[in-house]
Write a protein that holds these residues in place. Structure first.
Motif, PDB file in Angstrom:
ATOM      1  N   PHE A 154       3.128  -7.255   9.354  1.00  0.00           N
ATOM      2  CA  PHE A 154       2.225  -6.147   9.016  1.00  0.00           C
ATOM      3  C   PHE A 154       2.754  -5.285   7.874  1.00  0.00           C
ATOM      4  CE2 PHE A 154       1.297  -7.085  13.520  1.00  0.00           C
ATOM      5  CZ  PHE A 154      -0.041  -7.453  13.374  1.00  0.00           C
ATOM      6  N   LEU A 155       3.736  -5.797   7.137  1.00  0.00           N
ATOM      7  CA  LEU A 155       4.270  -4.962   6.050  1.00  0.00           C
ATOM      8  C   LEU A 155       3.280  -4.898   4.894  1.00  0.00           C
ATOM      9  CD1 LEU A 155       5.276  -6.890   3.469  1.00  0.00           C
ATOM     10  CD2 LEU A 155       7.115  -7.421   5.034  1.00  0.00           C
ATOM     11  N   ALA A 157       2.812  -4.082   0.626  1.00  0.00           N
ATOM     12  CA  ALA A 157       3.556  -4.068  -0.637  1.00  0.00           C
ATOM     13  C   ALA A 157       3.910  -2.626  -0.994  1.00  0.00           C
ATOM     14  CB  ALA A 157       2.699  -4.681  -1.737  1.00  0.00           C
ATOM     15  N   LYS A 212      -3.784 -10.456  13.394  1.00  0.00           N
ATOM     16  CA  LYS A 212      -3.418 -10.307  11.980  1.00  0.00           C
ATOM     17  C   LYS A 212      -4.678 -10.183  11.111  1.00  0.00           C
ATOM     18  CE  LYS A 212      -1.507 -10.301   8.106  1.00  0.00           C
ATOM     19  NZ  LYS A 212      -0.508  -9.424   7.546  1.00  0.00           N
ATOM     20  N   ASN A 216      -6.162  -6.480   9.269  1.00  0.00           N
ATOM     21  CA  ASN A 216      -6.475  -6.341   7.841  1.00  0.00           C
ATOM     22  C   ASN A 216      -7.961  -6.068   7.624  1.00  0.00           C
ATOM     23  OD1 ASN A 216      -3.956  -6.458   6.803  1.00  0.00           O
ATOM     24  ND2 ASN A 216      -4.063  -8.544   6.031  1.00  0.00           N
ATOM     25  N   PHE A 258      -7.650   5.832   4.192  1.00  0.00           N
ATOM     26  CA  PHE A 258      -8.930   6.520   4.196  1.00  0.00           C
ATOM     27  C   PHE A 258      -9.188   7.171   2.846  1.00  0.00           C
ATOM     28  CE2 PHE A 258     -11.562   9.378   7.217  1.00  0.00           C
ATOM     29  CZ  PHE A 258     -12.476   8.362   7.410  1.00  0.00           C
ATOM     30  N   LYS A 259      -8.494   6.663   1.825  1.00  0.00           N
ATOM     31  CA  LYS A 259      -8.611   7.307   0.525  1.00  0.00           C
ATOM     32  C   LYS A 259      -9.618   6.545  -0.328  1.00  0.00           C
ATOM     33  CE  LYS A 259      -5.455   9.366  -2.870  1.00  0.00           C
ATOM     34  NZ  LYS A 259      -6.498  10.269  -3.305  1.00  0.00           N
ATOM     35  N   SER A 261     -11.347   5.066  -3.505  1.00  0.00           N
ATOM     36  CA  SER A 261     -10.694   4.549  -4.716  1.00  0.00           C
ATOM     37  C   SER A 261     -11.677   3.700  -5.497  1.00  0.00           C
ATOM     38  CB  SER A 261      -9.480   3.697  -4.322  1.00  0.00           C
ATOM     39  OG  SER A 261      -9.911   2.525  -3.657  1.00  0.00           O
ATOM     40  N   GLY A 265      -7.507  -3.863  -3.484  1.00  0.00           N
ATOM     41  CA  GLY A 265      -7.100  -5.139  -4.066  1.00  0.00           C
ATOM     42  C   GLY A 265      -5.983  -5.731  -3.231  1.00  0.00           C
ATOM     43  N   CYS A 268      -4.253  -9.882   0.275  1.00  0.00           N
ATOM     44  CA  CYS A 268      -4.526 -10.089   1.703  1.00  0.00           C
ATOM     45  C   CYS A 268      -5.922  -9.704   2.171  1.00  0.00           C
ATOM     46  CB  CYS A 268      -3.501  -9.329   2.523  1.00  0.00           C
ATOM     47  SG  CYS A 268      -1.828  -9.806   2.097  1.00  0.00           S
ATOM     48  N   PHE A 330      -2.174  -3.710  -8.064  1.00  0.00           N
ATOM     49  CA  PHE A 330      -3.215  -3.410  -7.066  1.00  0.00           C
ATOM     50  C   PHE A 330      -2.931  -2.145  -6.280  1.00  0.00           C
ATOM     51  CE2 PHE A 330      -2.040  -4.399  -2.628  1.00  0.00           C
ATOM     52  CZ  PHE A 330      -0.811  -5.021  -2.784  1.00  0.00           C
ATOM     53  N   LYS A 331      -1.677  -1.656  -6.345  1.00  0.00           N
ATOM     54  CA  LYS A 331      -1.299  -0.358  -5.806  1.00  0.00           C
ATOM     55  C   LYS A 331       0.023   0.017  -6.450  1.00  0.00           C
ATOM     56  CE  LYS A 331       0.512  -0.377  -1.556  1.00  0.00           C
ATOM     57  NZ  LYS A 331       0.822  -0.700  -0.123  1.00  0.00           N
ATOM     58  N   ARG A 450      -8.346   6.739  -8.788  1.00  0.00           N
ATOM     59  CA  ARG A 450      -7.503   6.914  -7.598  1.00  0.00           C
ATOM     60  C   ARG A 450      -7.446   8.354  -7.118  1.00  0.00           C
ATOM     61  NH1 ARG A 450      -6.014   2.086  -5.233  1.00  0.00           N
ATOM     62  NH2 ARG A 450      -5.989   0.504  -6.850  1.00  0.00           N
TER      63      ARG A 450
END
Ligand code: UGA
Length: 472
Positions: A154-155, A157, A212, A216, A258-259, A261, A265, A268, A330-331, A450
Protein backbone atom coordinates in the motif's frame (compact mmCIF):
# COMPACT_ATOMS: atom_id res chain seq x y z
CA UNK A 1 10.73 -6.72 -10.42
CA UNK A 2 8.38 -3.76 -10.06
CA UNK A 3 10.42 -0.67 -9.11
CA UNK A 4 8.97 -0.62 -5.61
CA UNK A 5 10.03 -4.22 -4.90
CA UNK A 6 13.54 -2.94 -4.20
CA UNK A 7 12.19 -0.31 -1.81
CA UNK A 8 10.17 -2.85 0.17
CA UNK A 9 13.16 -5.18 0.36
CA UNK A 10 15.41 -2.36 1.59
CA UNK A 11 13.00 -1.67 4.45
CA UNK A 12 12.68 -5.38 5.29
CA UNK A 13 16.46 -5.84 5.26
CA UNK A 14 17.20 -2.78 7.37
CA UNK A 15 14.74 -3.91 10.05
CA UNK A 16 15.76 -7.60 10.06
CA UNK A 17 19.56 -7.63 10.30
CA UNK A 18 19.59 -11.41 10.77
CA UNK A 19 17.63 -12.04 7.54
CA UNK A 20 19.48 -12.13 4.19
CA UNK A 21 17.46 -10.34 1.48
CA UNK A 22 18.43 -10.87 -2.17
CA UNK A 23 16.67 -8.82 -4.85
CA UNK A 24 16.75 -10.38 -8.33
CA UNK A 25 15.59 -9.05 -11.70
CA UNK A 26 15.79 -10.21 -15.32
CA UNK A 27 16.83 -6.68 -16.23
CA UNK A 28 20.61 -6.53 -15.71
CA UNK A 29 20.71 -2.73 -16.09
CA UNK A 30 18.28 -2.32 -13.23
CA UNK A 31 20.28 -4.61 -10.96
CA UNK A 32 23.40 -2.60 -11.84
CA UNK A 33 21.59 0.59 -10.87
CA UNK A 34 20.36 -0.86 -7.57
CA UNK A 35 23.95 -1.86 -6.82
CA UNK A 36 25.25 1.68 -7.46
CA UNK A 37 24.61 5.13 -5.97
CA UNK A 38 22.30 5.96 -8.87
CA UNK A 39 19.23 3.97 -7.98
CA UNK A 40 16.69 3.30 -10.76
CA UNK A 41 14.04 5.42 -9.00
CA UNK A 42 13.99 8.59 -7.00
CA UNK A 43 12.34 8.10 -3.64
CA UNK A 44 13.05 10.33 -0.63
CA UNK A 45 15.35 8.59 1.88
CA UNK A 46 15.78 5.46 -0.25
CA UNK A 47 19.45 5.78 -1.09
CA UNK A 48 20.38 6.20 2.56
CA UNK A 49 18.41 3.11 3.53
CA UNK A 50 19.77 0.97 0.67
CA UNK A 51 23.37 1.98 1.38
CA UNK A 52 23.02 1.09 5.06
CA UNK A 53 21.77 -2.45 4.39
CA UNK A 54 23.74 -3.01 1.18
CA UNK A 55 27.14 -1.52 2.06
CA UNK A 56 27.18 -1.27 5.86
CA UNK A 57 29.12 -3.38 8.35
CA UNK A 58 26.28 -5.91 8.68
CA UNK A 59 25.38 -6.25 5.00
CA UNK A 60 22.21 -8.23 4.44
CA UNK A 61 20.79 -6.68 1.25
CA UNK A 62 22.06 -8.02 -2.07
CA UNK A 63 21.10 -7.29 -5.68
CA UNK A 64 21.75 -10.08 -8.15
CA UNK A 65 21.06 -11.38 -11.67
CA UNK A 66 21.44 -14.99 -10.49
CA UNK A 67 17.75 -15.74 -10.24
CA UNK A 68 17.96 -19.53 -9.93
CA UNK A 69 20.48 -19.57 -7.10
CA UNK A 70 18.53 -16.90 -5.22
CA UNK A 71 15.39 -19.07 -5.53
CA UNK A 72 17.23 -22.17 -4.31
CA UNK A 73 18.57 -20.36 -1.24
CA UNK A 74 15.35 -18.56 -0.24
CA UNK A 75 12.77 -19.74 2.28
CA UNK A 76 10.36 -16.94 1.44
CA UNK A 77 10.00 -15.37 -2.03
CA UNK A 78 8.29 -12.02 -2.65
CA UNK A 79 6.81 -11.78 -6.15
CA UNK A 80 7.11 -8.08 -7.05
CA UNK A 81 6.95 -8.34 -10.85
CA UNK A 82 5.10 -5.72 -12.88
CA UNK A 83 1.50 -6.42 -13.83
CA UNK A 84 0.74 -3.67 -16.37
CA UNK A 85 -2.48 -3.40 -18.38
CA UNK A 86 -2.61 -5.99 -21.20
CA UNK A 87 -1.87 -4.54 -24.62
CA UNK A 88 -3.03 -7.44 -26.81
CA UNK A 89 -5.31 -10.46 -26.72
CA UNK A 90 -8.46 -10.98 -24.65
CA UNK A 91 -8.98 -8.18 -22.13
CA UNK A 92 -6.51 -5.86 -23.95
CA UNK A 93 -6.68 -2.34 -22.53
CA UNK A 94 -8.33 -3.51 -19.30
CA UNK A 95 -7.10 -6.77 -17.82
CA UNK A 96 -3.75 -7.04 -16.05
CA UNK A 97 -0.87 -8.69 -17.91
CA UNK A 98 0.18 -11.67 -15.81
CA UNK A 99 2.79 -12.96 -18.22
CA UNK A 100 5.81 -11.86 -16.17
CA UNK A 101 4.27 -13.23 -13.00
CA UNK A 102 3.57 -16.59 -14.58
CA UNK A 103 7.10 -16.75 -16.01
CA UNK A 104 8.55 -16.10 -12.56
CA UNK A 105 6.32 -18.77 -10.96
CA UNK A 106 7.35 -21.36 -13.56
CA UNK A 107 10.99 -20.56 -12.87
CA UNK A 108 10.45 -21.10 -9.13
CA UNK A 109 8.66 -24.42 -9.77
CA UNK A 110 11.49 -25.54 -12.00
CA UNK A 111 14.42 -24.80 -9.68
CA UNK A 112 13.08 -25.00 -6.10
CA UNK A 113 14.56 -27.94 -4.21
CA UNK A 114 12.91 -27.44 -0.82
CA UNK A 115 9.68 -25.99 0.61
CA UNK A 116 9.01 -22.32 -0.12
CA UNK A 117 6.59 -19.62 0.93
CA UNK A 118 5.55 -17.61 -2.14
CA UNK A 119 4.30 -14.10 -1.35
CA UNK A 120 2.24 -12.30 -3.99
CA UNK A 121 3.12 -8.60 -3.74
CA UNK A 122 2.23 -7.65 -7.30
CA UNK A 123 -1.28 -6.32 -7.88
CA UNK A 124 -3.29 -9.22 -9.32
CA UNK A 125 -6.90 -10.10 -10.08
CA UNK A 126 -8.80 -11.94 -7.38
CA UNK A 127 -8.05 -15.70 -7.34
CA UNK A 128 -4.61 -15.43 -8.99
CA UNK A 129 -3.13 -17.20 -5.96
CA UNK A 130 -5.12 -20.27 -7.00
CA UNK A 131 -3.53 -20.21 -10.47
CA UNK A 132 -0.11 -19.78 -8.89
CA UNK A 133 -0.67 -22.77 -6.64
CA UNK A 134 -1.87 -24.89 -9.58
CA UNK A 135 1.25 -24.09 -11.59
CA UNK A 136 3.52 -24.83 -8.63
CA UNK A 137 1.71 -28.06 -7.75
CA UNK A 138 1.68 -29.38 -11.30
CA UNK A 139 5.17 -28.34 -12.39
CA UNK A 140 7.18 -28.30 -9.15
CA UNK A 141 9.50 -31.15 -8.09
CA UNK A 142 7.80 -34.01 -6.23
CA UNK A 143 8.06 -33.60 -2.46
CA UNK A 144 8.54 -29.81 -2.59
CA UNK A 145 5.71 -27.99 -0.81
CA UNK A 146 4.67 -24.43 -1.70
CA UNK A 147 2.52 -22.12 0.43
CA UNK A 148 1.04 -19.13 -1.40
CA UNK A 149 0.27 -15.89 0.45
CA UNK A 150 -1.10 -12.55 -0.71
CA UNK A 151 0.59 -9.53 0.86
CA UNK A 152 -0.46 -6.47 -1.15
CA UNK A 153 1.61 -3.31 -0.97
CA UNK A 154 0.00 0.00 0.00
CA UNK A 155 2.96 2.35 -0.30
CA UNK A 156 2.61 5.51 -2.39
CA UNK A 157 5.31 7.11 -4.53
CA UNK A 158 7.13 9.93 -2.76
CA UNK A 159 6.27 8.65 0.73
CA UNK A 160 7.22 4.99 0.21
CA UNK A 161 9.66 4.68 3.11
CA UNK A 162 7.34 6.29 5.65
CA UNK A 163 4.42 4.22 4.31
CA UNK A 164 6.47 1.04 4.78
CA UNK A 165 7.78 1.98 8.21
CA UNK A 166 4.44 3.15 9.61
CA UNK A 167 1.70 1.49 7.58
CA UNK A 168 -1.93 1.69 8.69
CA UNK A 169 -1.98 -2.08 8.31
CA UNK A 170 -0.08 -4.99 6.83
CA UNK A 171 -2.41 -7.40 5.11
CA UNK A 172 -1.61 -11.09 4.82
CA UNK A 173 -3.98 -13.30 2.87
CA UNK A 174 -3.63 -17.03 3.42
CA UNK A 175 -5.59 -20.19 2.83
CA UNK A 176 -7.46 -21.17 5.97
CA UNK A 177 -5.48 -24.34 6.60
CA UNK A 178 -2.78 -25.15 9.18
CA UNK A 179 -0.14 -24.77 6.44
CA UNK A 180 -1.63 -21.45 5.36
CA UNK A 181 -1.64 -20.07 8.92
CA UNK A 182 1.89 -21.28 9.54
CA UNK A 183 3.15 -19.54 6.36
CA UNK A 184 1.25 -16.36 7.32
CA UNK A 185 2.90 -16.53 10.76
CA UNK A 186 6.37 -16.71 9.20
CA UNK A 187 5.66 -13.64 7.08
CA UNK A 188 4.12 -11.80 10.03
CA UNK A 189 7.39 -12.34 11.95
CA UNK A 190 9.27 -10.43 9.25
CA UNK A 191 6.99 -7.39 9.67
CA UNK A 192 6.81 -7.72 13.45
CA UNK A 193 10.48 -6.71 13.54
CA UNK A 194 9.30 -3.10 13.30
CA UNK A 195 5.51 -3.17 13.46
CA UNK A 196 3.06 -3.71 16.29
CA UNK A 197 1.48 -7.17 15.89
CA UNK A 198 -2.07 -5.78 16.08
CA UNK A 199 -1.55 -3.94 12.80
CA UNK A 200 -0.68 -7.16 10.96
CA UNK A 201 -3.99 -8.53 9.76
CA UNK A 202 -4.57 -12.06 8.45
CA UNK A 203 -7.53 -12.54 6.10
CA UNK A 204 -8.68 -14.89 3.36
CA UNK A 205 -6.32 -15.13 0.38
CA UNK A 206 -8.81 -13.84 -2.17
CA UNK A 207 -10.04 -11.04 0.09
CA UNK A 208 -6.45 -9.79 0.33
CA UNK A 209 -6.09 -9.84 -3.46
CA UNK A 210 -9.33 -7.94 -3.94
CA UNK A 211 -8.52 -5.46 -1.15
CA UNK A 212 -5.57 -4.13 -3.14
CA UNK A 213 -7.75 -3.30 -6.16
CA UNK A 214 -10.58 -2.10 -3.93
CA UNK A 215 -8.39 0.26 -1.87
CA UNK A 216 -6.96 1.93 -4.99
CA UNK A 217 -10.40 2.16 -6.60
CA UNK A 218 -11.87 3.76 -3.47
CA UNK A 219 -9.01 6.26 -3.19
CA UNK A 220 -9.30 7.22 -6.86
CA UNK A 221 -13.07 7.46 -6.46
CA UNK A 222 -12.62 10.05 -3.69
CA UNK A 223 -10.49 12.18 -6.00
CA UNK A 224 -12.95 11.85 -8.90
CA UNK A 225 -15.81 12.69 -6.54
CA UNK A 226 -14.14 15.85 -5.34
CA UNK A 227 -13.06 16.73 -8.88
CA UNK A 228 -16.65 16.39 -10.09
CA UNK A 229 -17.70 18.80 -7.33
CA UNK A 230 -14.92 21.19 -8.36
CA UNK A 231 -16.70 21.61 -11.69
CA UNK A 232 -19.85 22.68 -9.83
CA UNK A 233 -17.78 25.12 -7.75
CA UNK A 234 -16.29 26.71 -10.86
CA UNK A 235 -19.78 27.22 -12.27
CA UNK A 236 -21.42 28.55 -9.09
CA UNK A 237 -18.87 30.58 -7.14
CA UNK A 238 -18.41 28.00 -4.40
CA UNK A 239 -14.78 27.27 -3.46
CA UNK A 240 -13.71 23.62 -3.58
CA UNK A 241 -11.06 24.11 -0.87
CA UNK A 242 -13.73 25.38 1.53
CA UNK A 243 -16.08 22.55 0.56
CA UNK A 244 -13.42 19.84 1.06
CA UNK A 245 -12.30 21.38 4.34
CA UNK A 246 -15.86 21.49 5.66
CA UNK A 247 -16.76 17.98 4.40
CA UNK A 248 -13.45 16.53 5.61
CA UNK A 249 -14.21 17.67 9.18
CA UNK A 250 -16.98 15.06 9.26
CA UNK A 251 -15.07 12.13 10.74
CA UNK A 252 -17.06 9.72 8.58
CA UNK A 253 -15.66 11.42 5.48
CA UNK A 254 -12.18 12.54 6.60
CA UNK A 255 -9.77 14.95 4.93
CA UNK A 256 -7.20 12.78 3.13
CA UNK A 257 -7.08 11.92 -0.59
CA UNK A 258 -9.59 14.67 -1.03
CA UNK A 259 -7.73 17.40 -2.84
CA UNK A 260 -9.18 18.62 -6.11
CA UNK A 261 -6.61 18.63 -8.89
CA UNK A 262 -6.06 18.61 -12.63
CA UNK A 263 -6.62 14.84 -12.35
CA UNK A 264 -4.99 11.83 -10.76
CA UNK A 265 -2.14 9.99 -12.44
CA UNK A 266 0.39 7.29 -11.65
CA UNK A 267 0.85 3.71 -12.66
CA UNK A 268 -1.76 2.26 -10.31
CA UNK A 269 -5.15 3.96 -10.08
CA UNK A 270 -6.22 3.75 -13.72
CA UNK A 271 -4.69 0.30 -14.23
CA UNK A 272 -6.30 -1.16 -11.12
CA UNK A 273 -9.74 0.31 -11.81
CA UNK A 274 -9.61 -1.03 -15.38
CA UNK A 275 -8.75 -4.42 -13.93
CA UNK A 276 -11.71 -4.18 -11.56
CA UNK A 277 -13.93 -3.26 -14.54
CA UNK A 278 -12.65 -6.25 -16.48
CA UNK A 279 -13.24 -8.63 -13.59
CA UNK A 280 -16.77 -7.23 -13.16
CA UNK A 281 -17.56 -7.68 -16.84
CA UNK A 282 -16.12 -11.18 -16.79
CA UNK A 283 -18.47 -11.98 -13.90
CA UNK A 284 -21.44 -10.56 -15.85
CA UNK A 285 -21.67 -7.48 -13.61
CA UNK A 286 -21.95 -4.82 -16.33
CA UNK A 287 -23.44 -2.17 -14.01
CA UNK A 288 -20.62 -2.60 -11.50
CA UNK A 289 -18.09 -2.25 -14.29
CA UNK A 290 -19.79 0.93 -15.57
CA UNK A 291 -19.81 2.38 -12.03
CA UNK A 292 -16.04 2.07 -11.62
CA UNK A 293 -15.37 3.11 -15.22
CA UNK A 294 -17.06 6.43 -14.41
CA UNK A 295 -14.24 7.18 -11.93
CA UNK A 296 -11.80 7.08 -14.85
CA UNK A 297 -14.19 9.01 -17.10
CA UNK A 298 -14.37 11.90 -14.60
CA UNK A 299 -10.58 11.93 -14.44
CA UNK A 300 -10.30 12.22 -18.23
CA UNK A 301 -12.97 14.94 -18.16
CA UNK A 302 -11.07 16.82 -15.44
CA UNK A 303 -7.82 16.92 -17.44
CA UNK A 304 -9.66 18.00 -20.56
CA UNK A 305 -11.71 20.63 -18.76
CA UNK A 306 -8.56 22.16 -17.23
CA UNK A 307 -6.95 22.35 -20.67
CA UNK A 308 -10.07 23.90 -22.20
CA UNK A 309 -10.01 26.56 -19.48
CA UNK A 310 -6.43 27.48 -20.43
CA UNK A 311 -7.35 27.80 -24.10
CA UNK A 312 -10.49 29.78 -23.35
CA UNK A 313 -8.72 32.25 -21.00
CA UNK A 314 -6.04 32.81 -23.62
CA UNK A 315 -8.58 34.10 -26.15
CA UNK A 316 -9.64 30.69 -27.48
CA UNK A 317 -6.33 30.02 -29.15
CA UNK A 318 -2.89 29.01 -27.93
CA UNK A 319 -1.33 28.76 -31.38
CA UNK A 320 2.27 30.03 -31.35
CA UNK A 321 1.89 31.24 -27.74
CA UNK A 322 4.67 30.40 -25.31
CA UNK A 323 3.35 28.52 -22.29
CA UNK A 324 5.46 27.45 -19.30
CA UNK A 325 4.63 24.16 -17.59
CA UNK A 326 5.89 23.71 -14.04
CA UNK A 327 5.90 20.07 -12.95
CA UNK A 328 5.56 17.00 -15.12
CA UNK A 329 5.63 14.04 -12.71
CA UNK A 330 2.33 12.50 -11.58
CA UNK A 331 2.88 13.87 -8.06
CA UNK A 332 5.68 15.55 -6.11
CA UNK A 333 8.73 13.77 -4.67
CA UNK A 334 8.98 11.21 -7.47
CA UNK A 335 10.59 11.02 -10.91
CA UNK A 336 7.70 8.87 -12.16
CA UNK A 337 5.69 10.35 -15.05
CA UNK A 338 3.44 7.37 -15.77
CA UNK A 339 -0.15 8.43 -16.52
CA UNK A 340 0.74 11.93 -15.30
CA UNK A 341 -2.02 14.48 -15.93
CA UNK A 342 0.72 16.60 -17.52
CA UNK A 343 0.93 14.17 -20.44
CA UNK A 344 -2.70 14.78 -21.42
CA UNK A 345 -2.66 18.53 -20.81
CA UNK A 346 0.62 19.22 -22.62
CA UNK A 347 -0.19 16.90 -25.53
CA UNK A 348 -3.38 18.79 -26.24
CA UNK A 349 -1.73 22.21 -25.94
CA UNK A 350 0.98 21.11 -28.36
CA UNK A 351 -1.68 19.73 -30.74
CA UNK A 352 -3.32 23.17 -30.65
CA UNK A 353 -0.05 24.81 -31.74
CA UNK A 354 1.32 26.13 -28.41
CA UNK A 355 5.06 26.44 -27.78
CA UNK A 356 5.42 24.62 -24.49
CA UNK A 357 8.46 24.86 -22.19
CA UNK A 358 8.56 22.39 -19.32
CA UNK A 359 10.45 22.44 -16.05
CA UNK A 360 10.31 19.63 -13.52
CA UNK A 361 12.88 19.21 -10.73
CA UNK A 362 13.05 15.45 -11.07
CA UNK A 363 11.58 14.13 -14.33
CA UNK A 364 14.21 13.08 -16.85
CA UNK A 365 14.25 14.97 -20.18
CA UNK A 366 14.35 11.73 -22.19
CA UNK A 367 11.31 10.49 -20.35
CA UNK A 368 9.34 13.68 -21.06
CA UNK A 369 10.22 13.36 -24.75
CA UNK A 370 9.20 9.70 -24.75
CA UNK A 371 5.88 10.69 -23.17
CA UNK A 372 4.93 13.57 -25.47
CA UNK A 373 7.48 13.87 -28.26
CA UNK A 374 10.30 16.31 -28.82
CA UNK A 375 8.04 19.21 -29.84
CA UNK A 376 8.35 20.61 -26.34
CA UNK A 377 11.34 22.37 -24.78
CA UNK A 378 12.58 20.88 -21.52
CA UNK A 379 14.25 23.50 -19.31
CA UNK A 380 16.91 23.38 -16.62
CA UNK A 381 15.13 25.96 -14.47
CA UNK A 382 11.65 27.31 -13.89
CA UNK A 383 12.89 30.77 -14.94
CA UNK A 384 14.08 29.49 -18.30
CA UNK A 385 10.65 27.95 -18.84
CA UNK A 386 8.81 31.13 -17.81
CA UNK A 387 10.92 33.56 -19.82
CA UNK A 388 8.56 35.44 -22.24
CA UNK A 389 5.72 33.01 -21.51
CA UNK A 390 2.15 34.28 -21.52
CA UNK A 391 1.03 31.71 -18.98
CA UNK A 392 2.42 29.46 -16.29
CA UNK A 393 0.68 26.12 -15.85
CA UNK A 394 1.34 24.25 -12.59
CA UNK A 395 0.77 20.53 -13.09
CA UNK A 396 2.66 18.99 -10.13
CA UNK A 397 2.54 20.22 -6.54
CA UNK A 398 6.33 20.45 -5.99
CA UNK A 399 6.88 22.50 -2.83
CA UNK A 400 9.10 25.00 -4.58
CA UNK A 401 6.24 26.25 -6.78
CA UNK A 402 3.93 27.41 -4.01
CA UNK A 403 4.16 30.90 -2.56
CA UNK A 404 2.83 29.98 0.85
CA UNK A 405 4.79 29.92 4.08
CA UNK A 406 6.98 26.80 4.43
CA UNK A 407 5.76 24.54 7.23
CA UNK A 408 7.95 22.46 9.55
CA UNK A 409 6.60 19.32 7.86
CA UNK A 410 7.75 20.61 4.48
CA UNK A 411 11.17 21.54 5.84
CA UNK A 412 11.73 18.05 7.22
CA UNK A 413 10.50 16.50 3.97
CA UNK A 414 13.04 18.70 2.13
CA UNK A 415 15.80 17.36 4.36
CA UNK A 416 14.75 13.80 3.60
CA UNK A 417 14.57 14.41 -0.11
CA UNK A 418 18.02 15.12 -1.33
CA UNK A 419 20.59 15.11 -2.56
CA UNK A 420 20.68 11.81 -4.43
CA UNK A 421 23.36 11.23 -7.07
CA UNK A 422 21.95 10.85 -10.56
CA UNK A 423 19.05 13.17 -9.78
CA UNK A 424 19.00 16.92 -9.64
CA UNK A 425 19.72 18.14 -6.13
CA UNK A 426 16.19 18.49 -4.82
CA UNK A 427 16.91 20.87 -1.97
CA UNK A 428 16.11 24.04 -3.80
CA UNK A 429 14.62 27.35 -2.90
CA UNK A 430 11.10 28.49 -3.49
CA UNK A 431 10.24 30.04 -6.82
CA UNK A 432 10.84 33.80 -6.87
CA UNK A 433 7.40 34.81 -8.11
CA UNK A 434 8.19 38.57 -8.44
CA UNK A 435 11.05 37.58 -10.76
CA UNK A 436 8.70 35.30 -12.72
CA UNK A 437 6.29 38.25 -13.10
CA UNK A 438 9.15 40.38 -14.48
CA UNK A 439 10.26 37.90 -17.12
CA UNK A 440 6.83 36.88 -18.43
CA UNK A 441 4.73 38.55 -21.13
CA UNK A 442 1.13 39.71 -20.67
CA UNK A 443 -1.49 38.50 -19.91
CA UNK A 444 0.63 36.66 -17.26
CA UNK A 445 -1.79 33.92 -16.39
CA UNK A 446 -1.13 31.29 -13.71
CA UNK A 447 -3.22 28.13 -14.19
CA UNK A 448 -2.83 26.23 -10.95
CA UNK A 449 -3.76 22.58 -11.52
CA UNK A 450 -2.90 21.69 -7.91
CA UNK A 451 -4.20 24.66 -5.92
CA UNK A 452 -0.79 25.27 -4.40
CA UNK A 453 -0.51 29.02 -4.83
CA UNK A 454 -1.94 31.82 -2.74
CA UNK A 455 -3.85 33.48 -5.60
CA UNK A 456 -4.28 36.81 -3.77
CA UNK A 457 -0.53 37.27 -3.36
CA UNK A 458 0.11 36.47 -7.03
CA UNK A 459 -2.61 38.86 -8.15
CA UNK A 460 -0.80 41.62 -6.23
CA UNK A 461 2.19 40.91 -8.50
CA UNK A 462 0.06 41.41 -11.63
CA UNK A 463 -0.77 37.75 -12.38
CA UNK A 464 -4.23 36.53 -13.39
CA UNK A 465 -4.78 33.33 -11.48
CA UNK A 466 -7.07 30.40 -12.29
CA UNK A 467 -7.37 27.59 -9.75
CA UNK A 468 -9.21 24.25 -9.84
CA UNK A 469 -12.68 24.44 -8.30
CA UNK A 470 -12.72 28.21 -7.91
CA UNK A 471 -14.52 30.66 -10.15
CA UNK A 472 -12.45 32.87 -12.50
C1 UGA B 1 -1.44 4.76 -4.87
C2 UGA B 1 -2.05 4.49 -3.49
O1 UGA B 1 -2.22 5.72 -2.78
C3 UGA B 1 -1.17 3.56 -2.66
O2 UGA B 1 -1.82 3.23 -1.44
C4 UGA B 1 -0.93 2.27 -3.47
O3 UGA B 1 -0.11 1.37 -2.76
C5 UGA B 1 -0.26 2.64 -4.79
O4 UGA B 1 -1.15 3.52 -5.52
C6 UGA B 1 -0.02 1.37 -5.57
O5 UGA B 1 -0.96 0.68 -5.93
O6 UGA B 1 1.16 1.03 -5.78
P1 UGA B 1 0.44 6.41 -5.79
O7 UGA B 1 -0.22 6.16 -7.11
O8 UGA B 1 1.90 6.20 -5.68
O9 UGA B 1 -0.22 5.47 -4.65
O10 UGA B 1 0.17 7.91 -5.32
P2 UGA B 1 -1.09 8.67 -4.66
O11 UGA B 1 -0.58 9.48 -3.56
O12 UGA B 1 -2.21 7.75 -4.38
O13 UGA B 1 -1.52 9.68 -5.82
C7 UGA B 1 -2.12 9.22 -7.03
C8 UGA B 1 -2.56 10.43 -7.85
O14 UGA B 1 -3.67 11.09 -7.23
C9 UGA B 1 -1.48 11.50 -8.02
O15 UGA B 1 -1.51 11.98 -9.34
C10 UGA B 1 -1.88 12.57 -7.04
O16 UGA B 1 -1.42 13.85 -7.39
C11 UGA B 1 -3.41 12.48 -7.13
N1 UGA B 1 -4.10 13.00 -5.91
C12 UGA B 1 -3.82 12.44 -4.70
C13 UGA B 1 -5.04 14.00 -6.04
O17 UGA B 1 -5.31 14.51 -7.15
N2 UGA B 1 -5.69 14.43 -4.91
C14 UGA B 1 -5.44 13.89 -3.68
O18 UGA B 1 -6.08 14.33 -2.70
C15 UGA B 1 -4.48 12.87 -3.58
Amino acid sequence: MCIYGGTTCAVIASNNPEVVVTVVDLNAERIKAWSSDELPIYEPGLLHLVKKARDGARRNLFFSKSISSAIIEADLIFMCVNTPTKQTGPGAGQALELDYLEGAIRRIAEVAQNDKIIVEKSTVPCRTAETIREILDTTGRPGVKFSVLSNPEFLAAGTAIADLLQPDRVLIGCSKTPDGYSAAGALADVYAAWMPRDRIITINLFSAELTKLAANALLAQRISSINSLSAICEATGADIEEVTYACGLDSRIGPSMFKASVGFGGSCFKKDILSLCYISEFLGLAEVSAYWKSVIDINEYQKDKFTSRIVSCLGNTVTKKKLAVLGFTFKKDTDDTRESAAISVVSRLVAEGAHVSIYDPCAKTDQIWRDIGTYVTVCESAYEACMNAQAVIILTEWDEFNNRVTTDAQRSSDRLRGPQPGFVNLIRSKLDWPLVADIMCPPKYVFDGRNVVDAGKLEELGFRVECVGKPS
